[in-house]
Write a protein that holds these residues in place. Structure first.
Motif, PDB file in Angstrom:
ATOM      1  N   GLY A  93       0.826  -1.195   0.000  1.00 53.53           N
ATOM      2  CA  GLY A  93       0.000   0.000   0.000  1.00 53.53           C
ATOM      3  C   GLY A  93       0.861   1.246   0.000  1.00 53.53           C
ATOM      4  O   GLY A  93       2.074   1.180  -0.220  1.00 53.53           O
ATOM      5  N   TYR A  94       0.230   2.375   0.259  1.00 55.62           N
ATOM      6  CA  TYR A  94       0.989   3.630   0.315  1.00 55.62           C
ATOM      7  C   TYR A  94       0.311   4.597   1.277  1.00 55.62           C
ATOM      8  O   TYR A  94      -0.903   4.558   1.463  1.00 55.62           O
ATOM      9  N   THR A  95       1.120   5.439   1.889  1.00 58.58           N
ATOM     10  CA  THR A  95       0.597   6.244   2.994  1.00 58.58           C
ATOM     11  C   THR A  95      -0.399   7.322   2.543  1.00 58.58           C
ATOM     12  O   THR A  95      -1.199   7.784   3.336  1.00 58.58           O
ATOM     13  N   PHE A  96      -0.331   7.716   1.276  1.00 58.96           N
ATOM     14  CA  PHE A  96      -1.270   8.724   0.786  1.00 58.96           C
ATOM     15  C   PHE A  96      -2.625   8.113   0.427  1.00 58.96           C
ATOM     16  O   PHE A  96      -3.541   8.826   0.056  1.00 58.96           O
ATOM     17  N   CYS A  97      -2.728   6.801   0.506  1.00 57.63           N
ATOM     18  CA  CYS A  97      -3.970   6.116   0.134  1.00 57.63           C
ATOM     19  C   CYS A  97      -5.124   6.675   0.975  1.00 57.63           C
ATOM     20  O   CYS A  97      -5.068   6.686   2.200  1.00 57.63           O
ATOM     21  N   PRO A  98      -6.177   7.159   0.320  1.00 55.20           N
ATOM     22  CA  PRO A  98      -7.237   7.852   1.059  1.00 55.20           C
ATOM     23  C   PRO A  98      -8.109   6.953   1.923  1.00 55.20           C
ATOM     24  O   PRO A  98      -8.593   7.386   2.958  1.00 55.20           O
ATOM     25  N   ASP A  99      -8.357   5.728   1.515  1.00 52.74           N
ATOM     26  CA  ASP A  99      -9.325   4.952   2.297  1.00 52.74           C
ATOM     27  C   ASP A  99      -8.978   3.489   2.519  1.00 52.74           C
ATOM     28  O   ASP A  99      -8.955   3.031   3.649  1.00 52.74           O
ATOM     29  N   VAL A 100      -8.708   2.758   1.453  1.00 55.17           N
ATOM     30  CA  VAL A 100      -8.578   1.301   1.592  1.00 55.17           C
ATOM     31  C   VAL A 100      -7.395   0.906   2.471  1.00 55.17           C
ATOM     32  O   VAL A 100      -7.549   0.113   3.403  1.00 55.17           O
ATOM     33  N   CYS A 101      -6.236   1.463   2.201  1.00 60.76           N
ATOM     34  CA  CYS A 101      -5.054   1.112   3.012  1.00 60.76           C
ATOM     35  C   CYS A 101      -5.266   1.397   4.500  1.00 60.76           C
ATOM     36  O   CYS A 101      -5.078   0.504   5.323  1.00 60.76           O
ATOM     37  N   PRO A 102      -5.650   2.611   4.861  1.00 59.32           N
ATOM     38  CA  PRO A 102      -5.816   2.882   6.295  1.00 59.32           C
ATOM     39  C   PRO A 102      -6.839   1.967   6.954  1.00 59.32           C
ATOM     40  O   PRO A 102      -6.630   1.524   8.094  1.00 59.32           O
ATOM     41  N   ASP A 155      -3.588   3.009  -7.991  1.00 57.05           N
ATOM     42  CA  ASP A 155      -4.560   1.904  -7.963  1.00 57.05           C
ATOM     43  C   ASP A 155      -3.780   0.649  -7.620  1.00 57.05           C
ATOM     44  O   ASP A 155      -2.744   0.383  -8.231  1.00 57.05           O
ATOM     45  N   HIS A 156      -4.276  -0.102  -6.647  1.00 59.50           N
ATOM     46  CA  HIS A 156      -3.487  -1.274  -6.252  1.00 59.50           C
ATOM     47  C   HIS A 156      -4.330  -2.394  -5.675  1.00 59.50           C
ATOM     48  O   HIS A 156      -5.443  -2.157  -5.182  1.00 59.50           O
ATOM     49  N   THR A 157      -3.782  -3.584  -5.744  1.00 60.73           N
ATOM     50  CA  THR A 157      -4.391  -4.740  -5.105  1.00 60.73           C
ATOM     51  C   THR A 157      -4.331  -4.507  -3.602  1.00 60.73           C
ATOM     52  O   THR A 157      -3.270  -4.185  -3.075  1.00 60.73           O
TER      53      THR A 157
HETATM   54 NI    NI Z   1      -4.493   1.755  -0.681  1.00 57.35          NI
END
Ligand code: NI
Length: 202
Positions: A74-83, A165-167
């Motif tokens: 993931g990545y830290t700027f990810c707005p919703d899914v990652c967190p 965009d990522h899995t």
């Molecule tokens: Ni994400």
């Protein structure tokens, strides 16, 4: 199992969205190919890595042998899914209590350009045991490919801005580094705890 798989497929398909156009520029199979390989277990999943952690220390997969390993791209700027997923992982580890010692959560950034100093603070907010890994774009791509994890930059509205965009699946690896399975994005902390407990008992 099938219902679960279908749900993951749906979520992933929607996540890939408009990223497909740029996929050809990346050294990775298509999103559809990666998803198929992951869903239907084509070929090995996971593999060795040698990356750098959030404190600048070199880390490799070998040192996590003997523990279950959760791997998340993931990545830290990810707005919703990652967190949301990282929060679930953190909550599941909390729920395990002392047994969480047997689980190593690993976050691998797919945005090494922006995830530099911010990585340590970001991950600490979810759980203190998180190891955050970064490396050269080539090295990260190689590891992601081995996990069948697709990602592609999607340009933002303003020039220079982008999202990725990522899995978003949660990989579970065994004590010997072997692949045990994946959990779909937005798996609840309760479900995650249950899966971890079951595998810790083996
Ligand atoms: Ni994400």
């Amino acid at each position: 199992m099938m219902r679960w798989a279908a749900c993951a497929l749906l979520v992933m398909a929607s996540m890939f969205g408009c990223g497909l156009v740029a996929a050809a520029e990346q050294e990775q199979p298509s999103a559809a190919q990666m998803m198929d390989d992951l869903m239907y277990g084509h070929g090995p999943i996971g593999g060795p890595f040698a990356l750098t952690d959030q404190n600048g220390k070199p880390r490799s997969d070998i040192e996590f042998r003997g523990k279950l390993m959760i791997v998340y791209f993931g990545y830290t700027f990810c707005p919703d899914v990652c967190p949301a997923d990282l929060m679930s992982i953190g909550q599941a580890l909390e729920a395990l209590g002392p047994a969480a010692e047997g689980v190593q959560p690993v976050f691998i950034t797919i945005d090494p350009e922006r995830d530099t100093k911010v990585l340590a603070e970001y991950l600490a907010a979810f759980h203190p045991s998180f190891v955050g890994l970064t490396g050269s774009p080539e090295d990260i791509r190689k590891v992601a490919n081995s996990y069948k994890a697709f990602y592609v930059k999607a340009p933002g509205e303003r020039s220079g801005e982008y999202s990725i965009d990522h899995t978003g699946v949660i990989y579970l690896m065994g004590r010997g580094g072997e692949y045990l399975g994946f959990m779909p994005p937005q798996t609840s902390p309760d479900r995650l705890t249950e899966v971890l407990r079951k595998n810790l008992a083996r």
